[in-house]
Design an enzyme around this catalytic site. Structure first.
Site, PDB file in Angstrom:
ATOM      1  N   GLY A  46       0.828  -1.192   0.000  1.00  0.00           N
ATOM      2  CA  GLY A  46       0.000   0.000   0.000  1.00  0.00           C
ATOM      3  C   GLY A  46       0.858   1.236   0.000  1.00  0.00           C
ATOM      4  O   GLY A  46       2.036   1.189   0.362  1.00  0.00           O
ATOM      5  N   GLN A  51       3.280   9.776   1.228  1.00  0.00           N
ATOM      6  CA  GLN A  51       4.543   9.088   0.911  1.00  0.00           C
ATOM      7  C   GLN A  51       5.113   9.531  -0.437  1.00  0.00           C
ATOM      8  O   GLN A  51       6.271   9.269  -0.726  1.00  0.00           O
ATOM      9  CB  GLN A  51       4.339   7.565   0.907  1.00  0.00           C
ATOM     10  CG  GLN A  51       3.996   7.028   2.291  1.00  0.00           C
ATOM     11  CD  GLN A  51       3.786   5.527   2.257  1.00  0.00           C
ATOM     12  OE1 GLN A  51       2.690   5.063   1.994  1.00  0.00           O
ATOM     13  NE2 GLN A  51       4.832   4.769   2.502  1.00  0.00           N
ATOM     14  N   CYS A 101       7.643  -0.524   6.190  1.00  0.00           N
ATOM     15  CA  CYS A 101       7.068   0.610   5.471  1.00  0.00           C
ATOM     16  C   CYS A 101       8.057   1.092   4.420  1.00  0.00           C
ATOM     17  O   CYS A 101       9.247   1.197   4.700  1.00  0.00           O
ATOM     18  CB  CYS A 101       6.775   1.727   6.479  1.00  0.00           C
ATOM     19  SG  CYS A 101       6.068   3.194   5.728  1.00  0.00           S
ATOM     20  N   LEU A 102       7.561   1.385   3.237  1.00  0.00           N
ATOM     21  CA  LEU A 102       8.450   1.865   2.169  1.00  0.00           C
ATOM     22  C   LEU A 102       9.036   3.237   2.501  1.00  0.00           C
ATOM     23  O   LEU A 102      10.046   3.621   1.937  1.00  0.00           O
ATOM     24  CB  LEU A 102       7.683   1.916   0.834  1.00  0.00           C
ATOM     25  CG  LEU A 102       7.230   0.554   0.277  1.00  0.00           C
ATOM     26  CD1 LEU A 102       6.361   0.746  -0.957  1.00  0.00           C
ATOM     27  CD2 LEU A 102       8.423  -0.335  -0.037  1.00  0.00           C
ATOM     28  N   HIS A 143      -2.486   0.734   8.780  1.00  0.00           N
ATOM     29  CA  HIS A 143      -1.147   1.299   8.573  1.00  0.00           C
ATOM     30  C   HIS A 143      -1.211   2.489   7.608  1.00  0.00           C
ATOM     31  O   HIS A 143      -0.623   3.544   7.869  1.00  0.00           O
ATOM     32  CB  HIS A 143      -0.220   0.199   8.036  1.00  0.00           C
ATOM     33  CG  HIS A 143       1.155   0.658   7.661  1.00  0.00           C
ATOM     34  ND1 HIS A 143       2.279   0.249   8.338  1.00  0.00           N
ATOM     35  CD2 HIS A 143       1.592   1.493   6.674  1.00  0.00           C
ATOM     36  CE1 HIS A 143       3.351   0.819   7.783  1.00  0.00           C
ATOM     37  NE2 HIS A 143       2.956   1.568   6.767  1.00  0.00           N
ATOM     38  N   GLU A 144      -1.955   2.298   6.507  1.00  0.00           N
ATOM     39  CA  GLU A 144      -2.002   3.355   5.487  1.00  0.00           C
ATOM     40  C   GLU A 144      -2.786   4.572   5.982  1.00  0.00           C
ATOM     41  O   GLU A 144      -2.398   5.705   5.726  1.00  0.00           O
ATOM     42  CB  GLU A 144      -2.609   2.826   4.179  1.00  0.00           C
ATOM     43  CG  GLU A 144      -1.809   1.713   3.499  1.00  0.00           C
ATOM     44  CD  GLU A 144      -0.347   2.060   3.249  1.00  0.00           C
ATOM     45  OE1 GLU A 144      -0.029   3.256   3.073  1.00  0.00           O
ATOM     46  OE2 GLU A 144       0.487   1.145   3.246  1.00  0.00           O
ATOM     47  N   HIS A 147      -0.779   6.912   7.980  1.00  0.00           N
ATOM     48  CA  HIS A 147       0.054   7.851   7.216  1.00  0.00           C
ATOM     49  C   HIS A 147      -0.675   9.178   7.006  1.00  0.00           C
ATOM     50  O   HIS A 147      -0.052  10.231   6.980  1.00  0.00           O
ATOM     51  CB  HIS A 147       0.407   7.271   5.837  1.00  0.00           C
ATOM     52  CG  HIS A 147       1.598   6.360   5.848  1.00  0.00           C
ATOM     53  ND1 HIS A 147       2.847   6.770   6.245  1.00  0.00           N
ATOM     54  CD2 HIS A 147       1.738   5.065   5.492  1.00  0.00           C
ATOM     55  CE1 HIS A 147       3.699   5.764   6.137  1.00  0.00           C
ATOM     56  NE2 HIS A 147       3.054   4.711   5.695  1.00  0.00           N
TER      57      HIS A 147
HETATM   58 ZN    ZN Z   1       3.901   2.845   5.415  1.00  0.00          ZN
END
Ligand code: ZN
Length: 172
Positions: A46, A51, A101-102, A143-144, A147
């Site tokens: 995701g 991000q 996480c990216l 999680h998303e 953000h």
């Molecule tokens: Zn993340």
């Protein structure tokens, strides 16, 4: 267009703005998130607009399925676009799952979250969608959405000694 995935662990935590109209700009961000997620060097499941440097409440979730750095298998998830997502119900029972996480590329860490959620959001057509979710998808959605509120999974790892450096995992 493919965007650079920003590191966020060294940046101020920002609360993203609601999308007021699903216009060209909104659809462009959905497309950019999708393309960036699909072409990311490390596999992800995701991506949230902050991000890629957009402080609006848009999330794209999708996975072809893969094996994570810690050996967990991630099942395939068809693309899910969430605009202005809002979790309306959290289950009382919680589970601990290791997250990565990216935007926090070096670490994995155990995070406790509610096992199941109910969610409302808009899709990219502006239609209201309701989702009842458990398992890995419920985890990814939480999680998303974090953000969008400037929260990173590392903020939720209670015992910081349990954060694992990926470089160490690779050399194990
Ligand atoms: Zn993340």
């Amino acid at each position: 267009m493919k965007k650079t995935i920003l590191r966020l662990d060294d940046k101020p935590r920002i609360i993203s703005k609601e999308v007021t109209e699903i216009d060209k700009k909104t659809l462009q961000i959905v497309e950019d998130l999708t393309e960036t997620l699909r072409t990311s060097k490390r596999p992800g499941v995701g991506l949230a607009a902050p991000q890629i440097g957009e402080d609006v409440r848009i999330v794209v979730i999708e996975s072809e399925g893969y094996t994570r750095d810690n050996g967990d298998i991630v099942d395939a998830i068809p693309r899910l676009v969430l605009i202005n997502p809002k979790i309306t119900k959290f289950s009382k029972d919680k589970v601990i799952i290791e997250e990565g996480c990216l935007s926090v590329p070096e670490y994995l860490g155990p995070v406790e979250r509610p096992a199941k959620i109910k969610l409302i959001a808009l899709n990219e057509k502006g239609e209201k969608i309701c989702i009842n979710s458990g398992g890995f998808l419920a985890r990814v959605i939480q999680h998303e959405i974090d953000h969008l509120d400037g929260i990173l999974f590392i903020d939720l790892v209670k015992d910081k000694n349990k954060l694992k450096k990926l470089s160490e995992l690779e050399s194990e």
